[in-house]
Design an enzyme around this catalytic site. Structure first.
Site, mmCIF file in Angstrom:
data_model
loop_
_atom_site.group_PDB
_atom_site.id
_atom_site.type_symbol
_atom_site.label_atom_id
_atom_site.label_comp_id
_atom_site.label_asym_id
_atom_site.label_seq_id
_atom_site.Cartn_x
_atom_site.Cartn_y
_atom_site.Cartn_z
ATOM 1 N N ALA A 217 0.626 -1.559 -0.127
ATOM 2 C CA ALA A 217 0.058 -0.145 -0.085
ATOM 3 C C ALA A 217 0.815 1.671 -0.223
ATOM 4 O O ALA A 217 0.461 2.291 -0.995
ATOM 5 C CB ALA A 217 -1.058 0.000 1.032
ATOM 6 N N HIS A 450 -12.891 -3.695 15.850
ATOM 7 C CA HIS A 450 -13.026 -2.416 16.767
ATOM 8 C C HIS A 450 -13.728 -1.448 15.569
ATOM 9 O O HIS A 450 -14.409 -0.229 15.641
ATOM 10 C CB HIS A 450 -11.257 -1.694 16.512
ATOM 11 C CG HIS A 450 -10.564 -2.312 14.914
ATOM 12 N ND1 HIS A 450 -10.762 -3.306 14.381
ATOM 13 C CD2 HIS A 450 -10.408 -1.546 13.975
ATOM 14 C CE1 HIS A 450 -9.739 -3.450 13.567
ATOM 15 N NE2 HIS A 450 -9.953 -2.095 12.882
#
Ligand code: F0G
Length: 467
Positions: A217, A450
């Site tokens: 990325a 989360h």
């Protein structure tokens, strides 16, 4: 400490207003979101450092390229341009577009993973870990020992090659589906990996005949660190370093929402023809035809420009220095940070700042909440809320190695006065830090908790910093 960073190497052509809500309103909205920062709306936020993913500003050249989008279903010229760009930069034969990084992970792991096989990584990012587990694989991390050190050493993102080699010897290479190198290593602080470490990891994989892939990325930011901090590469261009990095791996998965400088996009690139065909079969089922893979032609145009712009030396030099400047300010305000600062974010050590809050009560979340209430700033917990939970192997409660909070910097979006403002909020938080309390989870999903869990403040009155 220096007074300011060199000015931005760009000027602003289009603006987007942002607004700071009154403090009482921020409290109301956070309570309504059950203290999960992901459940706030963009309009609730003044400065959004939740992620550097898909949040960057496009250049005028990218906006112009967008108009060239060829939306032909099969064989669009925009795809041909994209394919050529990816081949030129990364040097692999096949290019499979997909809509973002986790869809690349899903395609790869669904295709190659057999139940119970290991995936070894310097450190898995949460979606990579989640996708491995989802397909019945076992994700294991091999961060280098320096990753845990407080010293500002270069290349703390490296793979622990000694442990990696020992593990493969002990378990047998046939048990390992793939070795992945995450560049930069997001979960340990956006820390880069060195070319030497890439080569060593590659040699281990070749010796054991295990596929070696990059999770790339932030490849350009990683290449910048190699140029800056690895003696043999000072005189090489970012493009040359990138070519050399990718000559060491068999393929890569990329979330192009980071160093593609685009708001959406991803791809897989590889040399293995047989695997390419298997991947494209699945691609057609779940993403789209191989010449668009879930993206519009215009997205592919934007990416072709963005991948090149992300490798521009002046841009990278400014960006990496902006992260450093912000980190210096946060540290001067009294919040311990992971040092050196990495490529895309400042990681605050909430465990150190708030030692009275145990890992099971998520000190990183307490700090995240404090930044929102104090400054309307959105950061994200990268600690036991993200990585903890019941361990699948031992059945016991596991905690993250460190209780961090990440403030990621969108590319080309915020100016240095935004970061100066956040540093002022940090000073106020530090002044009131003894009043901060922890949280407990009251509802959680099985994977990636989360993102969607609900939290309860352990002490409602004291959860907010009162200044
Ligand atoms: N790999 C790495 C190293 C990442 O940082 C991310 C995303 C992905 C894969 C998944 O890519 O979002 O395009 O599906 N990271 C973002 C972040 C979300 O905030 O760090 P995606």
């Amino acid at each position: 400490m220096r007074k300011r960073q060199p000015a931005e190497p760009y000027r602003i052509k289009s603006v987007e207003p942002i607004k700071l809500l009154p403090r009482e309103e921020r409290v109301v909205r956070l309570r309504r979101a059950n203290y999960n920062i992901f459940k706030l709306d963009g309009a609730d936020i003044y400065i959004d450092l939740l992620t550097d993913s898909g949040t960057g500003a496009m250049s005028s050249r990218q906006w112009a390229a967008l108009m060239l989008g060829d939306e032909t279903y099969a064989g669009a010229s925009s795809f041909r341009k994209f394919e050529k760009t990816v081949r030129e930069i990364f040097g692999k034969r096949f290019v499979i577009p997909c809509h973002q990084g986790r869809s690349a992970e899903n395609l790869v792991f669904t295709t190659i993973l057999e139940k119970g096989k290991f995936v070894l990584n310097n450190t898995h990012f949460d979606t990579t870990k989640g996708n491995t587990l989802h397909k019945g694989g076992i994700p294991l991390d091999f961060p280098c020992p320096e990753a845990d050190s407080d010293d500002p050493l270069p290349f703390k993102g490296n793979m622990d090659c000694i442990r990696l080699d020992e593990f493969i010897h002990a378990r047998g290479s046939e048990q390992v589906a793939m070795v992945i190198m995450t560049i930069t290593n997001n979960s340990v602080g956006g820390q880069p990996v060195s070319m030497a470490n890439i080569k060593e990891t590659s040699a281990i994989c070749r010796k054991h005949n295990i596929p070696f892939y990059f999770d790339c990325a932030r490849f350009a930011e990683n290449a910048f660190f190699i140029k800056r901090d690895e003696a043999a590469y000072h005189d090489k261009s970012i493009a040359e370093i990138t070519t050399e990095m990718f000559s060491c791996c068999d393929g890569a998965m990329m979330s192009a929402k980071k160093d593609g400088l685009a708001n959406i996009g991803g791809f897989i690139t590889l040399d293995d023809e047989e695997l390419y065909h298997r991947l494209t079969e699945l691609l057609i089922l779940v993403e789209g035809f191989p010449t668009y893979g879930g993206l519009a032609g215009r997205d592919l145009e934007v990416l072709s420009v963005g991948l090149h712009e992300a490798m521009d030396y002046d841009y990278l030099d400014f960006r990496i220095d902006q992260v450093k400047y912000f980190g210096e300010k946060i540290k001067a305000a009294g919040i311990p940070i992971v040092e050196p600062t990495g490529g895309h974010a400042v990681f605050c050590d909430a465990g150190k700042l708030l030692p009275r809050i145990p890992p099971g009560q998520f000190p990183g979340q307490s700090l995240t909440v404090a930044f929102y209430i104090e400054g309307g700033v959105r950061a994200t917990e990268i600690g036991s809320l993200m990585f903890g939970g019941i361990d699948s192997e031992t059945g016991k409660m596991a905690y993250a190695p460190r209780e961090l909070m990440r403030m990621a910097l969108p590319r080309r979006v915020y100016t240095n006065s935004h970061f100066d403002y956040i540093a002022e909020a940090a000073e106020k938080i530090v002044a009131g830090k003894d009043k901060l309390r922890g949280f407990e989870i009251i509802r959680e999903p099985v994977f990636l908790r989360h993102f969607t869990c609900d939290l309860k403040a352990l002490n409602e009155e004291t959860v907010f910093v009162d200044t």
